[in-house]
Design a protein around this motif. Structure first.
Motif, short mmCIF file in Angstrom:
data_model
loop_
_atom_site.label_atom_id
_atom_site.label_comp_id
_atom_site.label_asym_id
_atom_site.label_seq_id
_atom_site.Cartn_x
_atom_site.Cartn_y
_atom_site.Cartn_z
N TYR A 1 0.83 -1.20 0.00
CA TYR A 1 0.00 0.00 0.00
C TYR A 1 0.86 1.26 0.00
CZ TYR A 1 -3.65 -3.22 1.49
OH TYR A 1 -4.53 -4.26 1.57
N VAL A 2 0.34 2.31 -0.63
CA VAL A 2 0.89 3.66 -0.49
C VAL A 2 -0.22 4.46 0.19
CG1 VAL A 2 1.68 5.74 -1.67
CG2 VAL A 2 2.39 3.48 -2.50
N LEU A 3 0.14 5.11 1.28
CA LEU A 3 -0.83 5.88 2.07
C LEU A 3 -0.48 7.36 2.04
CD1 LEU A 3 -0.86 3.69 5.33
CD2 LEU A 3 -2.22 3.36 3.26
N ILE A 4 -1.50 8.19 2.09
CA ILE A 4 -1.34 9.62 2.34
C ILE A 4 -1.93 9.83 3.73
CG2 ILE A 4 -1.85 11.96 1.59
CD1 ILE A 4 -0.14 10.31 -0.42
N HIS A 5 -1.08 10.26 4.65
CA HIS A 5 -1.46 10.30 6.06
C HIS A 5 -1.08 11.63 6.69
CE1 HIS A 5 -0.96 9.17 10.39
NE2 HIS A 5 -2.11 8.59 10.13
N CYS A 6 -2.00 12.19 7.48
CA CYS A 6 -1.71 13.39 8.26
C CYS A 6 -1.09 12.93 9.57
CB CYS A 6 -2.99 14.19 8.52
SG CYS A 6 -2.73 15.55 9.69
N GLN A 7 0.22 13.13 9.68
CA GLN A 7 0.94 12.64 10.86
C GLN A 7 0.55 13.44 12.11
OE1 GLN A 7 5.14 12.50 10.23
NE2 GLN A 7 5.49 11.24 12.01
N GLN A 8 0.36 14.75 11.96
CA GLN A 8 0.08 15.60 13.11
C GLN A 8 -1.21 15.18 13.83
OE1 GLN A 8 -0.13 19.75 12.11
NE2 GLN A 8 -0.56 20.40 14.18
N TYR A 9 -2.26 14.88 13.08
CA TYR A 9 -3.54 14.51 13.68
C TYR A 9 -3.87 13.02 13.54
CZ TYR A 9 -4.17 19.50 14.08
OH TYR A 9 -4.00 20.82 14.39
N ASN A 10 -2.91 12.24 13.07
CA ASN A 10 -3.08 10.80 12.90
C ASN A 10 -4.37 10.49 12.13
OD1 ASN A 10 -2.41 8.11 13.09
ND2 ASN A 10 -3.40 7.84 15.08
N HIS A 11 -4.48 11.11 10.95
CA HIS A 11 -5.68 10.91 10.12
C HIS A 11 -5.27 10.42 8.74
CE1 HIS A 11 -9.78 11.45 8.74
NE2 HIS A 11 -9.30 12.06 7.67
N LEU A 12 -5.81 9.29 8.35
CA LEU A 12 -5.53 8.71 7.04
C LEU A 12 -6.36 9.44 5.98
CD1 LEU A 12 -4.05 6.48 5.50
CD2 LEU A 12 -6.01 5.00 5.95
N PHE A 13 -5.69 9.96 4.93
CA PHE A 13 -6.37 10.68 3.87
C PHE A 13 -6.71 9.79 2.69
CE2 PHE A 13 -5.87 14.35 6.21
CZ PHE A 13 -6.05 15.52 5.52
N ALA A 14 -5.77 8.93 2.25
CA ALA A 14 -6.01 8.13 1.05
C ALA A 14 -5.15 6.87 1.08
CB ALA A 14 -5.69 8.96 -0.19
N VAL A 15 -5.64 5.86 0.36
CA VAL A 15 -4.96 4.57 0.28
C VAL A 15 -4.91 4.13 -1.17
CG1 VAL A 15 -5.07 2.14 0.96
CG2 VAL A 15 -5.89 3.89 2.53
N ALA A 16 -3.74 3.66 -1.61
CA ALA A 16 -3.60 3.03 -2.93
C ALA A 16 -3.08 1.63 -2.70
CB ALA A 16 -2.65 3.83 -3.81
N GLN A 17 -3.88 0.63 -3.05
CA GLN A 17 -3.43 -0.76 -2.94
C GLN A 17 -2.65 -1.10 -4.19
OE1 GLN A 17 -6.46 -3.66 -2.10
NE2 GLN A 17 -4.98 -5.30 -1.92
N LEU A 18 -1.40 -1.54 -4.00
CA LEU A 18 -0.52 -1.83 -5.12
C LEU A 18 -0.72 -3.25 -5.62
CD1 LEU A 18 2.73 -0.27 -3.61
CD2 LEU A 18 1.22 0.75 -5.33
N SER A 19 -0.71 -3.38 -6.92
CA SER A 19 -0.71 -4.71 -7.53
C SER A 19 0.51 -4.80 -8.43
CB SER A 19 -1.99 -4.98 -8.30
OG SER A 19 -2.15 -4.01 -9.31
N GLN A 20 1.13 -5.96 -8.47
CA GLN A 20 2.33 -6.17 -9.27
C GLN A 20 1.98 -6.14 -10.74
OE1 GLN A 20 5.34 -6.42 -7.77
NE2 GLN A 20 4.31 -6.19 -5.82
N ASN A 21 2.84 -5.53 -11.53
CA ASN A 21 2.63 -5.47 -12.99
C ASN A 21 3.42 -6.54 -13.69
OD1 ASN A 21 0.89 -3.35 -12.65
ND2 ASN A 21 2.45 -1.82 -13.09
#
Length: 139
Positions: A119-139
């Motif tokens: 996974y690649v995550l976009i996360h707000c570290q200051q408030y511990n809030h997850l913004f977005a998730v990308a589940q990776l699949s192998q090409n």
């Protein structure tokens, strides 16, 4: 007397500056990857509640380093947003790749075993809030 009032802050500013060191200098990016190069893994971002996000995360091999590239990426603004390479869809076991900036290329440390990170995550570290998730699949 007025000169001293203006001169003191100026002197403090000049003498407080430090030389940029290895830990504060931005890492130099490798050579650009040709557009025809296939990605190693890829996934589209999905937002969490109340967040708007578009784009995808792709992992490319660039010489002997791996890079995460955020393509056609935009996300709702937030403080202290970080890009994480994670073993799960939550920020529990992850590698912090850096701040979300206008640069969309993030170097993955060479000791990271890519097969363990799905996974690649976009996360707000200051408030511990997850913004977005990308589940990776192998090409």
């Amino acid at each position: 007397m007025k000169k001293n009032v203006y001169l003191l802050p100026l002197c403090l500013l000049i003498f407080s500056c430090e030389v940029e060191g290895d830990l504060t200098r931005d890492a130099e990016l490798g050579k650009p990857i040709p557009e025809s190069t296939p990605s190693v893994a890829a996934g589209n971002f999905t937002p969490t509640s109340g967040i708007k996000v578009t784009g995808s995360a792709k992992i490319y091999k660039n010489g002997n380093q791996n890079e995460v590239r955020l393509e056609n990426f935009s996300v709702s603004s937030g403080p202290d947003l970080k890009v994480y390479l994670s073993k799960s869809a939550t920020p529990a076991d992850f590698v912090n790749l850096g701040n979300v900036t206008s640069s969309t290329v993030y170097t993955i440390p060479s000791q990271v075993d890519l097969s363990s990170y799905k996974y690649v995550l976009i996360h707000c570290q200051q408030y511990n809030h997850l913004f977005a998730v990308a589940q990776l699949s192998q090409n």
